[in-house]
Design a protein around this motif. Structure first.
Motif: not given
Length: 98
Positions: A23-27, A32-34, A40-41, A47-53
């Protein structure tokens, strides 16, 4: 369980739960732009989940000039967070904020 610590840009904020950290990281941090696809995530876990999935390890390495240690560290963090976090509750909480 020891506190979770935000690693974004040396932030260092500590939370008692992984859900609070996400929650802290998101708000509290800039999105982050991949560097692979331009999506944009939220920074941090999402951002980590996006990159590796969404991308291969090779794409990540090339786009971020990363090495195998950087890949391993992020994969370990992703695994650790997903083993502990109630991600449905995090998403519900973030939806309620927005």
């Amino acid at each position: 369980m020891s506190p979770w610590r935000c690693g974004i840009d040396g932030c260092g904020t500590q939370t008692e739960t992984v859900e609070e950290l996400i929650h802290h990281q998101t708000t509290q941090h800039t999105k982050h732009e991949c560097q692979v696809c331009g999506t944009i995530v939220p920074d941090g876990y999402f951002a980590i989940r996006h990159a590796f999935e969404e991308h291969t390890r090779a794409e990540f390495v090339r786009a971020y000039d990363a090495d195998s240690e950087a890949v391993r560290r992020r994969e370990e963090l992703k695994t650790q967070i997903e083993a502990e976090a109630d991600l449905e509750a995090v998403v519900a909480d973030l939806d309620a904020v927005n």
